[in-house]
Structure formats: C-alpha cells, structure tokens
Design a protein around this motif. Structure first.
Motif, PDB file in Angstrom:
ATOM      1  N   GLY A  95     -44.699  17.269 -26.896  1.00 24.82           N
ATOM      2  CA  GLY A  95     -44.100  17.490 -25.595  1.00 24.82           C
ATOM      3  C   GLY A  95     -43.669  16.181 -24.965  1.00 24.82           C
ATOM      4  N   LYS A  96     -43.085  16.310 -23.780  1.00 25.99           N
ATOM      5  CA  LYS A  96     -42.626  15.152 -23.026  1.00 25.99           C
ATOM      6  C   LYS A  96     -43.433  15.095 -21.734  1.00 25.99           C
ATOM      7  N   ALA A  97     -43.931  13.899 -21.420  1.00 28.18           N
ATOM      8  CA  ALA A  97     -44.694  13.708 -20.189  1.00 28.18           C
ATOM      9  C   ALA A  97     -43.789  13.910 -18.987  1.00 28.18           C
ATOM     10  N   MET A  98     -44.210  14.763 -18.057  1.00 28.58           N
ATOM     11  CA  MET A  98     -43.398  15.052 -16.881  1.00 28.58           C
ATOM     12  C   MET A  98     -43.641  14.050 -15.752  1.00 28.58           C
ATOM     13  N   LYS A  99     -44.740  13.294 -15.815  1.00 24.23           N
ATOM     14  CA  LYS A  99     -44.999  12.240 -14.846  1.00 24.23           C
ATOM     15  C   LYS A  99     -46.001  11.262 -15.443  1.00 24.23           C
ATOM     16  N   ASP A 100     -46.143  10.117 -14.833  1.00 25.41           N
ATOM     17  CA  ASP A 100     -47.106   9.116 -15.287  1.00 25.41           C
ATOM     18  C   ASP A 100     -48.523   9.657 -15.146  1.00 25.41           C
ATOM     19  N   PHE A 101     -49.406   9.250 -16.080  1.00 22.70           N
ATOM     20  CA  PHE A 101     -50.811   9.633 -16.003  1.00 22.70           C
ATOM     21  C   PHE A 101     -51.676   8.457 -16.419  1.00 22.70           C
ATOM     22  N   LYS A 102     -52.656   8.141 -15.601  1.00 25.73           N
ATOM     23  CA  LYS A 102     -53.667   7.128 -15.927  1.00 25.73           C
ATOM     24  C   LYS A 102     -55.011   7.811 -15.801  1.00 25.73           C
ATOM     25  N   ALA A 162     -56.105  17.529 -25.857  1.00 26.21           N
ATOM     26  CA  ALA A 162     -56.339  16.230 -26.484  1.00 26.21           C
ATOM     27  C   ALA A 162     -55.176  15.921 -27.413  1.00 26.21           C
ATOM     28  N   GLY A 163     -54.732  14.682 -27.358  1.00 33.06           N
ATOM     29  CA  GLY A 163     -53.603  14.306 -28.185  1.00 33.06           C
ATOM     30  C   GLY A 163     -53.377  12.817 -28.210  1.00 33.06           C
ATOM     31  N   SER A 164     -52.199  12.429 -28.668  1.00 28.40           N
ATOM     32  CA  SER A 164     -51.929  11.007 -28.837  1.00 28.40           C
ATOM     33  C   SER A 164     -50.574  10.628 -28.236  1.00 28.40           C
ATOM     34  N   VAL A 165     -50.521   9.372 -27.854  1.00 28.95           N
ATOM     35  CA  VAL A 165     -49.292   8.708 -27.416  1.00 28.95           C
ATOM     36  C   VAL A 165     -49.295   7.386 -28.175  1.00 28.95           C
ATOM     37  N   GLY A 166     -48.353   7.235 -29.094  1.00 25.14           N
ATOM     38  CA  GLY A 166     -48.393   6.062 -29.956  1.00 25.14           C
ATOM     39  C   GLY A 166     -49.672   6.091 -30.778  1.00 25.14           C
ATOM     40  N   ASN A 181     -41.853  20.711 -26.117  1.00 24.40           N
ATOM     41  CA  ASN A 181     -40.489  20.824 -26.630  1.00 24.40           C
ATOM     42  C   ASN A 181     -40.431  21.124 -28.124  1.00 24.40           C
ATOM     43  N   HIS A 182     -41.610  21.174 -28.788  1.00 20.52           N
ATOM     44  CA  HIS A 182     -41.616  21.566 -30.208  1.00 20.52           C
ATOM     45  C   HIS A 182     -43.018  22.032 -30.600  1.00 20.52           C
ATOM     46  N   ASN A 183     -43.100  23.235 -31.180  1.00 17.70           N
ATOM     47  CA  ASN A 183     -44.370  23.740 -31.715  1.00 17.70           C
ATOM     48  C   ASN A 183     -44.381  23.536 -33.224  1.00 17.70           C
ATOM     49  N   TYR A 184     -45.465  22.961 -33.722  1.00 20.85           N
ATOM     50  CA  TYR A 184     -45.606  22.754 -35.167  1.00 20.85           C
ATOM     51  C   TYR A 184     -46.334  23.914 -35.822  1.00 20.85           C
ATOM     52  N   THR A 185     -47.167  24.611 -35.057  1.00 16.07           N
ATOM     53  CA  THR A 185     -47.901  25.755 -35.580  1.00 16.07           C
ATOM     54  C   THR A 185     -48.086  26.778 -34.470  1.00 16.07           C
ATOM     55  N   PHE A 201     -50.161   7.735 -20.185  1.00 19.57           N
ATOM     56  CA  PHE A 201     -48.757   7.791 -20.585  1.00 19.57           C
ATOM     57  C   PHE A 201     -47.855   7.667 -19.372  1.00 19.57           C
ATOM     58  N   LYS A 202     -46.596   7.415 -19.667  1.00 14.25           N
ATOM     59  CA  LYS A 202     -45.573   7.291 -18.630  1.00 14.25           C
ATOM     60  C   LYS A 202     -44.609   8.470 -18.749  1.00 14.25           C
ATOM     61  N   LYS A 203     -43.982   8.811 -17.644  1.00 16.18           N
ATOM     62  CA  LYS A 203     -43.020   9.906 -17.611  1.00 16.18           C
ATOM     63  C   LYS A 203     -41.977   9.718 -18.713  1.00 16.18           C
ATOM     64  N   GLY A 204     -41.715  10.776 -19.451  1.00 14.05           N
ATOM     65  CA  GLY A 204     -40.712  10.747 -20.506  1.00 14.05           C
ATOM     66  C   GLY A 204     -41.249  10.418 -21.887  1.00 14.05           C
ATOM     67  N   GLU A 205     -42.471   9.896 -21.992  1.00 12.61           N
ATOM     68  CA  GLU A 205     -43.030   9.554 -23.305  1.00 12.61           C
ATOM     69  C   GLU A 205     -43.360  10.815 -24.100  1.00 12.61           C
ATOM     70  N   ALA A 206     -43.274  10.707 -25.421  1.00 12.23           N
ATOM     71  CA  ALA A 206     -43.656  11.800 -26.307  1.00 12.23           C
ATOM     72  C   ALA A 206     -45.175  11.843 -26.415  1.00 12.23           C
ATOM     73  N   VAL A 207     -45.733  13.046 -26.271  1.00 15.15           N
ATOM     74  CA  VAL A 207     -47.176  13.258 -26.382  1.00 15.15           C
ATOM     75  C   VAL A 207     -47.390  14.304 -27.469  1.00 15.15           C
ATOM     76  N   TYR A 208     -48.276  14.013 -28.426  1.00 11.30           N
ATOM     77  CA  TYR A 208     -48.570  14.914 -29.535  1.00 11.30           C
ATOM     78  C   TYR A 208     -49.917  15.577 -29.282  1.00 11.30           C
ATOM     79  N   VAL A 209     -49.954  16.918 -29.363  1.00 12.09           N
ATOM     80  CA  VAL A 209     -51.157  17.690 -29.050  1.00 12.09           C
ATOM     81  C   VAL A 209     -51.858  18.105 -30.336  1.00 12.09           C
ATOM     82  N   TYR A 210     -53.158  17.791 -30.418  1.00 13.55           N
ATOM     83  CA  TYR A 210     -53.974  18.164 -31.566  1.00 13.55           C
ATOM     84  C   TYR A 210     -55.029  19.209 -31.221  1.00 13.55           C
TER      85      TYR A 210
END
Length: 84
Positions: free
Chosen positions: A8-15, A45-49, A63-67, A24-33
C-alpha cells in the motif's frame, strides 16, 4: 513462514511511539506481512525499506494484494517456545 499479503501507499506521515513500530512518510510504499487480530485489530505489521514494525492500518491505502488467503495463527507462549 512469512508471506507478503499486500502493498500500500502511506496516506500520511507516521512516527511510532517506540522501536516496535515502523516509521514512514506520506507516499512511501508499505508492505504488509501480518494483520493483527484480538486486542490490536487496528495494527498491522510490515516493512518500509529494510525497517520492519507495526503501524496503524488506517494510514495505508492498499494498492496491490499478493494473496487473498488469510491464515489465523495462535500466538500463545507454548507455541512460541515450540517454534524456537
């Protein structure tokens, strides 16, 4: 085993409040595990970089489902010790 569920894409910054959370920062790709259930249904829970951690699911636009399969796994103490 870890399976990439969606991206997915981050909709806003998160700390996050501590090191268990991924920032993450707004617009970054986030991968969900993992999609948590029980008392923490608002967290995934997921990863950014190369960083991995928890984040609020409401901050992610999928924006994309893998399973489409979801598997519920118990996480009690006896299972944790068995796996290690």
């Amino acid at each position: 085993c870890t399976v990439l569920m969606c991206r997915g894409k981050a909709m806003k910054d998160f700390k996050g409040p501590d090191c268990r959370f991924v920032n993450f920062k707004k617009g970054e790709a986030v991968y969900v595990y993992y999609k948590l259930i029980g008392k923490s249904t608002e967290l995934w829970a997921g990863s950014v970089g190369s960083d991995f951690g928890y984040f609020p699911k409401d901050l992610l636009e999928i924006n994309h489902n893998y399973t489409v399969e979801e598997l519920e796994l118990p996480t009690d103490v006896s299972l944790i010790f068995y796996l290690f």
